[in-house]
Design a protein around this motif. Structure first.
Motif, PDB file in Angstrom:
ATOM      1  N   GLY A  57     -22.216   6.429  16.101  1.00 33.44           N
ATOM      2  CA  GLY A  57     -21.493   7.082  15.357  1.00 33.44           C
ATOM      3  C   GLY A  57     -21.282   6.473  13.985  1.00 33.44           C
ATOM      4  O   GLY A  57     -20.795   7.095  12.901  1.00 33.44           O
ATOM      5  N   ALA A  58     -21.842   5.376  13.842  1.00 33.03           N
ATOM      6  CA  ALA A  58     -21.736   4.587  12.172  1.00 33.03           C
ATOM      7  C   ALA A  58     -22.950   5.205  11.522  1.00 33.03           C
ATOM      8  O   ALA A  58     -23.951   5.310  11.922  1.00 33.03           O
ATOM      9  CB  ALA A  58     -21.531   3.154  12.318  1.00 33.03           C
ATOM     10  N   SER A  59     -22.800   4.953  10.245  1.00 34.52           N
ATOM     11  CA  SER A  59     -24.005   5.257   9.384  1.00 34.52           C
ATOM     12  C   SER A  59     -25.084   4.316   9.722  1.00 34.52           C
ATOM     13  O   SER A  59     -24.921   3.162   9.711  1.00 34.52           O
ATOM     14  CB  SER A  59     -23.403   5.323   7.825  1.00 34.52           C
ATOM     15  OG  SER A  59     -24.750   5.368   7.149  1.00 34.52           O
ATOM     16  N   ASN A  60     -26.427   4.820   9.475  1.00 39.90           N
ATOM     17  CA  ASN A  60     -27.355   3.837   9.611  1.00 39.90           C
ATOM     18  C   ASN A  60     -28.026   2.976   8.179  1.00 39.90           C
ATOM     19  O   ASN A  60     -28.641   2.295   7.949  1.00 39.90           O
ATOM     20  CB  ASN A  60     -28.705   4.619  10.232  1.00 39.90           C
ATOM     21  CG  ASN A  60     -29.369   5.425   9.175  1.00 39.90           C
ATOM     22  OD1 ASN A  60     -28.593   5.852   8.268  1.00 39.90           O
ATOM     23  ND2 ASN A  60     -30.300   6.090   9.639  1.00 39.90           N
ATOM     24  N   ILE A  61     -26.801   3.428   7.153  1.00 38.53           N
ATOM     25  CA  ILE A  61     -27.158   2.701   5.681  1.00 38.53           C
ATOM     26  C   ILE A  61     -26.446   1.434   6.065  1.00 38.53           C
ATOM     27  O   ILE A  61     -25.302   1.192   6.764  1.00 38.53           O
ATOM     28  CB  ILE A  61     -26.381   3.605   4.705  1.00 38.53           C
ATOM     29  CG1 ILE A  61     -27.071   4.807   4.779  1.00 38.53           C
ATOM     30  CG2 ILE A  61     -26.351   2.873   3.320  1.00 38.53           C
ATOM     31  CD1 ILE A  61     -26.614   5.815   3.707  1.00 38.53           C
ATOM     32  N   LEU A  62     -27.002   0.343   5.486  1.00 35.28           N
ATOM     33  CA  LEU A  62     -26.612  -0.789   5.404  1.00 35.28           C
ATOM     34  C   LEU A  62     -25.149  -1.152   4.663  1.00 35.28           C
ATOM     35  O   LEU A  62     -24.846  -0.094   3.891  1.00 35.28           O
ATOM     36  CB  LEU A  62     -27.396  -2.094   4.776  1.00 35.28           C
ATOM     37  CG  LEU A  62     -28.833  -2.098   5.457  1.00 35.28           C
ATOM     38  CD1 LEU A  62     -29.618  -3.201   4.560  1.00 35.28           C
ATOM     39  CD2 LEU A  62     -28.285  -3.008   7.008  1.00 35.28           C
ATOM     40  N   GLY A  63     -24.345  -2.261   5.109  1.00 34.02           N
ATOM     41  CA  GLY A  63     -22.955  -2.374   4.323  1.00 34.02           C
ATOM     42  C   GLY A  63     -21.766  -2.250   4.892  1.00 34.02           C
ATOM     43  O   GLY A  63     -21.611  -1.392   5.492  1.00 34.02           O
ATOM     44  N   LEU A  64     -21.236  -3.406   5.209  1.00 29.91           N
ATOM     45  CA  LEU A  64     -19.888  -3.240   6.105  1.00 29.91           C
ATOM     46  C   LEU A  64     -18.806  -3.549   5.431  1.00 29.91           C
ATOM     47  O   LEU A  64     -17.341  -3.486   5.845  1.00 29.91           O
ATOM     48  CB  LEU A  64     -20.028  -4.485   7.019  1.00 29.91           C
ATOM     49  CG  LEU A  64     -21.397  -4.588   7.995  1.00 29.91           C
ATOM     50  CD1 LEU A  64     -21.357  -5.936   8.683  1.00 29.91           C
ATOM     51  CD2 LEU A  64     -21.236  -3.339   8.716  1.00 29.91           C
ATOM     52  N   GLU A  65     -18.514  -3.383   4.102  1.00 30.89           N
ATOM     53  CA  GLU A  65     -17.419  -3.582   3.239  1.00 30.89           C
ATOM     54  C   GLU A  65     -17.697  -2.880   1.595  1.00 30.89           C
ATOM     55  O   GLU A  65     -18.896  -3.175   1.204  1.00 30.89           O
ATOM     56  CB  GLU A  65     -17.018  -4.973   3.079  1.00 30.89           C
ATOM     57  CG  GLU A  65     -17.786  -5.853   2.659  1.00 30.89           C
ATOM     58  CD  GLU A  65     -17.327  -7.527   2.719  1.00 30.89           C
ATOM     59  OE1 GLU A  65     -16.189  -7.588   2.980  1.00 30.89           O
ATOM     60  OE2 GLU A  65     -18.257  -8.198   2.343  1.00 30.89           O
TER      61      GLU A  65
END
Length: 322
Positions: A57-65
């Motif tokens: 369900g999470a985006s496959n684009i990088l970036g966690l914050e």
């Protein structure tokens, strides 16, 4: 919107590409953030290498914050309004001009804090709080040992521990980094390349909590360094995941060994953690006690930011700006 995609290959230059994507639309319980800055973290590198896929369900684009302004609100969201300055913990999607997030996973950007500083906080602060203050139960007057003390996690842990009234023993690679950890507040800062870590920590009197990002290479040291009733929190295994643990020593010292990851935790658990961080850590942020050093790169230079993080010469956080 612009976004950074993983296009293949393992090195940053060939693996990361800036592309155009449709802007996402906030669903029920979500907010959309107009991203002004996005933190770069080692899990991003592991995802680029194919070792750390996003959770379902999470985006496959990088970036966690990220940090930026709320520009769209989904149904059922009552806390936030369009234009609010927020930073947020994501499951993915930060390397872009817009990012969706569960509204419960956002925090207000304190007055006086810019978006670059704010983007350096959510993933790092939540990781330190969950492992040092919850699992590790660090208290005022105790001593925290941090391996990799000049990393983004490390510098944040130094500042949070000091804000809580604890002492800090730091290990890092090289005299310059040892000096940097000392300047950030470490009471004892050791060069892992030249110092006798075991002897120096023993002379200091041992430690109560270990925040371990190294893994196998420091397992024996941690077991020796910890005092009775010590807590050993493992959050990364950069030197290897398999280590020899002397169970008899753990029993005799009553040591508690814990391990955790953050990204795959359920949404409700992340919401609980964000709320605890806002209660306990955000007053330290507002007071200026938690301000990790930051290096910045524009979004279109995400590959250069990955090179910088992988090379290990930085102190603190690496942040992309839009």
């Amino acid at each position: 919107m612009r976004a950074v995609e993983i296009t293949g290959g393992s090195g940053p230059a060939e693996a990361l590409r800036l592309v155009d994507r449709p802007e996402p639309v906030a669903g029920p319980g979500q907010i959309r953030i107009r991203v002004r800055a996005a933190g770069v973290n080692r899990p991003d590198i592991f995802q680029r290498l194919g070792r750390y896929p996003p959770p379902p369900g999470a985006s496959n684009i990088l970036g966690l914050e990220v940090a930026g302004e709320v520009d769209q609100i989904g149904a059922g969201v009552t806390r936030w309004a369009v234009g609010d300055r927020v930073c947020a913990l994501l499951g993915g999607g930060g390397y872009a001009d817009c990012a969706l997030v569960d509204a419960r996973h956002a925090l207000p950007v304190p007055d006086g804090l810019d978006f670059v500083q704010a983007a350096a906080l959510p993933e790092t602060v939540c990781t330190v709080f969950a492992n040092v203050f919850e699992s590790g139960a660090l208290k005022a007057g105790e001593t925290l040992l941090i391996h990799g003390a000049t990393s983004g996690i490390g510098v944040t842990a130094i500042q949070m521990a000091r804000a809580a009234g604890a002492c800090v023993v730091a290990t890092s690679r090289g005299a310059d980094k040892a000096d940097a950890a000392r300047a950030l507040g470490a009471d004892l800062s050791l060069d892992a390349l030249t110092d006798d870590l075991e002897g120096a920590i023993a002379a200091y009197g041992g430690v109560d909590v270990v925040l371990d990002m190294v893994g196998a290479d420091y397992a024996a040291l941690n077991q020796t360094a910890l005092k009775p009733f010590g807590r050993w929190a493992v959050i990364a295994t950069l030197s290897g995941a398999r280590a020899e643990v002397d169970l008899a020593r753990l029993m005799m010292k009553r040591i508690v060994l814990s391990g955790s990851t953050l990204r795959a935790r359920p949404a409700d658990e992340k919401a609980r953690l964000i709320a605890a961080v806002e209660t306990t850590v955000w007053p330290w942020v507002r007071a200026g006690l938690v301000r990790p050093p930051v290096e910045t790169f524009p979004l279109e230079q995400a590959s250069a930011a990955h090179f910088r993080l992988e090379a290990g010469g930085h102190v603190g956080k690496v942040v992309l700006t839009t």
